[in-house]
Structures are given as C-alpha cells and as structure tokens.
Design an enzyme around this catalytic site. Sequence first.
Site, short mmCIF file in Angstrom:
data_model
loop_
_atom_site.label_atom_id
_atom_site.label_comp_id
_atom_site.label_asym_id
_atom_site.label_seq_id
_atom_site.Cartn_x
_atom_site.Cartn_y
_atom_site.Cartn_z
N SER A 1 64.84 4.62 44.66
CA SER A 1 65.07 5.13 46.01
C SER A 1 64.80 6.63 46.06
O SER A 1 63.68 7.07 45.85
CB SER A 1 66.49 4.77 46.46
OG SER A 1 66.58 4.83 47.87
N LYS B 1 81.27 8.61 70.47
CA LYS B 1 81.84 9.71 69.70
C LYS B 1 82.59 9.21 68.48
O LYS B 1 82.64 9.88 67.44
CB LYS B 1 82.77 10.55 70.59
CG LYS B 1 83.26 11.83 69.94
CD LYS B 1 82.09 12.74 69.58
CE LYS B 1 82.56 14.02 68.93
NZ LYS B 1 81.42 14.84 68.46
#
Length: 296
Positions: free
Chosen positions: A112, A164
Amino acid sequence: ACSGLIFTSALGIRLISGREEVMSSLGSGDTVAIIRVDGVIMSTSGPLDISAANSRRIIEHVGAAAEDEDVKAIVLAVNSPGGGVVATDLIYHALVSQPKPIVVSMGDLAASGGYYVSVPADWIIATPNTLTGSIGVVSEFISIEGLMEKHGVEAVTIASGPRKDFGSPFRAMTDTEQTYWQELTNETYAAFVDIVVQGRNLSSETVRQMADGRLYTGRQALANGLVDALGYENDAIAKAADLAGIDGEPRILEYRDDIALREILIGLANHRALPSHAEVLSWLTPPTLEARWVGP
C-alpha cells in the site's frame, strides 16, 4: 545535536543538526545514501514510537541526501505496510522533487503506502518473498451503538449540520454517509492508481486490474511489472552506484534519527500503564483515509 556543524568520529558517525549519519562502508568511490522507511508511515511520532516511519524525518533525510554533494544516489530501504495518505504522499513528493537516482530495496513488506513511496524510484528491487502491492485506500469505523443500547447508555450530540458528526462511534452510519465517504475513498484511490501508472509506465486498465488491494510476492510483482528485479539490499546499492556512474566501490552513508536519551526518559515518564480518557476517546474518533495494508 549540533546546529549547522558537522562532526565526524573515527567510527564514521556524523551528527548534523540532530540527525545521525553512519558511514558504514569506506569504499573508494562516491557515496550512496541509505534512507529507511521502516514501520507504519505517520506524520508524527514520539520517542517511544520506534516502530513508526516518521514522514517528517524521512523527508529531512531525503533533503539532506539531495544537498550533500558527496551523495550521488539514494537507496530507499522500504519495510512498511503503508500508513496515512498525507504522510505517504509527502514522502513521495520529496522523492520526486530531488534529482538523484533512487533505487528501492524492498524488505519483508512494501505494501500500500509502502509501495506508493517506492514508485518514484528509477529501479525497484524486491526479494522473491517480499509482500508488496495492496494498492488501494482504506478507512475503518467503530460503532458502539449496539453496546450502548445493551447497557442503557445514551449519547447526545449537538451539531451545526447533518454531517458534522459523520463517523461518530455512537450511531450507525447512514447509507447516504457511506456513499459520501466511498466517493472520497474512490477519489484518493484514483490518485494512487495514477501514481502507479506514471511511475511504472503501465496502462490505467492494467493497474486497476491489479489494484484491488491484493498482495503480491516479489516474484509475482516482477511478472506484473510492479518491480524491476529480484534481489537484496546489496544489489540495490550496486544498482544505485551504476545509475550514478560511480567508479569503484561506493561509500555507504546511512541516515538515522538521533533520539536523545532525555526524550526517551520524558516519553517513559509520560507513559501510562493504563490509557487516559483522552487516549480512549482518540481511538473512537473518525479515522482518516489510509494507504495501508490491513493485516495481522
């Protein structure tokens, strides 16, 4: 540590502004620098995080090697499962911004983000049994909503907008939120694919077929064009010297971090046997995007 001064001992150790550089070989030619990316790639780490690859320190080493007139090539020794997307990308850009030849020597794992930082190299060498690839992006979210309901615990959140508190561990993620985060993940994944396409001179279709998160052995990576050769660190040093046109045996200069004893003692003094409330809450905060292999 010293500021702006260089001290060289009889053992070949140089301290430059707090960085430790070890001259491990006194060959007759110019210098090949070794910079290690060892452990999970992080933007910051403390003196006790010895298993982490600190992107800031690695970037400092790259800059020092680029500025050192004696250094003609760089060997990037990678043994990492990857880590934070931003930290990984910062290392990548530091590498592509410097002009000297780079050869990557892969260790046990270069997956990765560990592969991401390898892509800028002029030549990539893996051992036959290196695990590499795992091209992709991942995030992990923890939900304790069911556990809270079981024990009669309720969380009250007051937010300025519906997203949020996205990723809050106190409630399940909605389908709309999952779609939203998947779009962000896909965008970052596409950028990762483009990096590999450019660095390895492969087609986008070819890379996407390989980039489903799977790992490859060094042998498989070579067959798929993800690396250039099979070998070990000494082979990477020899290749770097060849690319730099070094005559004779190159000198080897390894960059290391000079962690002061005082920093270690402070870290130990501040370390708790049990995690603090702040540490527990930090484990439950929404994660960032990571170019990291999620393995054992």
